[in-house]
Design a protein around this motif. Structure first.
Motif, PDB file in Angstrom:
ATOM      1  N   GLY A   1     -35.879  52.775  95.758  1.00 35.37           N
ATOM      2  CA  GLY A   1     -35.125  52.733  96.997  1.00 35.37           C
ATOM      3  C   GLY A   1     -36.121  52.620  98.135  1.00 35.37           C
ATOM      4  O   GLY A   1     -37.239  52.111  97.951  1.00 35.37           O
ATOM      5  N   TRP A   2     -35.755  53.129  99.307  1.00 33.40           N
ATOM      6  CA  TRP A   2     -36.643  53.062 100.467  1.00 33.40           C
ATOM      7  C   TRP A   2     -37.991  53.705 100.141  1.00 33.40           C
ATOM      8  O   TRP A   2     -39.032  53.270 100.640  1.00 33.40           O
ATOM      9  CB  TRP A   2     -36.010  53.710 101.694  1.00 33.40           C
ATOM     10  N   ASP A   3     -37.963  54.745  99.293  1.00 31.22           N
ATOM     11  CA  ASP A   3     -39.202  55.439  98.936  1.00 31.22           C
ATOM     12  C   ASP A   3     -40.176  54.510  98.218  1.00 31.22           C
ATOM     13  O   ASP A   3     -41.369  54.476  98.523  1.00 31.22           O
ATOM     14  CB  ASP A   3     -38.901  56.677  98.086  1.00 31.22           C
ATOM     15  N   GLN A   4     -39.663  53.710  97.282  1.00 28.97           N
ATOM     16  CA  GLN A   4     -40.508  52.757  96.557  1.00 28.97           C
ATOM     17  C   GLN A   4     -41.010  51.658  97.501  1.00 28.97           C
ATOM     18  O   GLN A   4     -42.143  51.195  97.379  1.00 28.97           O
ATOM     19  CB  GLN A   4     -39.728  52.147  95.395  1.00 28.97           C
ATOM     20  N   GLY A   5     -40.149  51.260  98.443  1.00 28.27           N
ATOM     21  CA  GLY A   5     -40.559  50.260  99.431  1.00 28.27           C
ATOM     22  C   GLY A   5     -41.723  50.733 100.279  1.00 28.27           C
ATOM     23  O   GLY A   5     -42.638  49.965 100.586  1.00 28.27           O
ATOM     24  N   LEU A   6     -41.695  52.016 100.654  1.00 23.92           N
ATOM     25  CA  LEU A   6     -42.810  52.564 101.436  1.00 23.92           C
ATOM     26  C   LEU A   6     -44.097  52.586 100.623  1.00 23.92           C
ATOM     27  O   LEU A   6     -45.165  52.223 101.124  1.00 23.92           O
ATOM     28  CB  LEU A   6     -42.484  53.982 101.928  1.00 23.92           C
ATOM     29  N   VAL A   7     -43.999  52.991  99.367  1.00 23.38           N
ATOM     30  CA  VAL A   7     -45.194  53.049  98.514  1.00 23.38           C
ATOM     31  C   VAL A   7     -45.783  51.656  98.331  1.00 23.38           C
ATOM     32  O   VAL A   7     -46.997  51.460  98.442  1.00 23.38           O
ATOM     33  CB  VAL A   7     -44.861  53.698  97.148  1.00 23.38           C
TER      34      VAL A   7
END
Length: 132
Positions: free
Chosen positions: A28-34
């Motif tokens: 989700g957004w978390d993976q996008g940030l990483v």
């Protein structure tokens, strides 16, 4: 955030030229940030949405890849961003391709990392090679 396509959950980090980081499967957004952290530390602003059906973005926001590309454009509209670099990773590839194809004037550059691009099941010859 409320958009013309429906609600989209997203994270917004950093300053500078914006990059839309479209995550792969199982994220989700978390993976996008990483995935885009290397860009953030080098002066870019990272906008990382959760694609429809992931985390806080309902599937109704975009059930097809075409609708997902349109949803990403609707997010840009809601954020007041005219043009953006797109970084699409793995399962986020089709949404990135659709955004670039359907809204070419909105995408300054498209970067695909292991972007999925074959619709449907894996062809028989490839299945024998990659599935044990």
């Amino acid at each position: 955030m409320s958009t013309a396509s429906g609600p989209i959950e997203y994270a917004d980090r950093g300053r500078g030229e914006p990059v839309l980081s479209v995550h792969g499967t199982f994220g989700g957004w978390d993976q996008g940030l990483v995935a885009a952290e290397f860009l953030r530390v080098n002066g870019y602003r990272i906008i990382a949405p959760s694609r429809p059906g992931y985390l806080g973005t309902p599937l109704s926001t975009g059930q097809t890849f075409t609708q997902q590309g349109d949803a990403m454009a609707a997010l840009l509209d809601a954020l007041g961003i005219d043009r953006i670099i797109v970084l699409a990773v793995s399962g986020g590839g089709p949404a990135g391709y659709e955004l670039a194809a359907r809204h070419a004037d909105r995408v300054s550059r498209l970067v695909q990392v292991d972007g999925v691009c074959i619709p449907g099941p894996i062809p028989g010859a490839a299945a024998h090679r990659f599935i044990a």
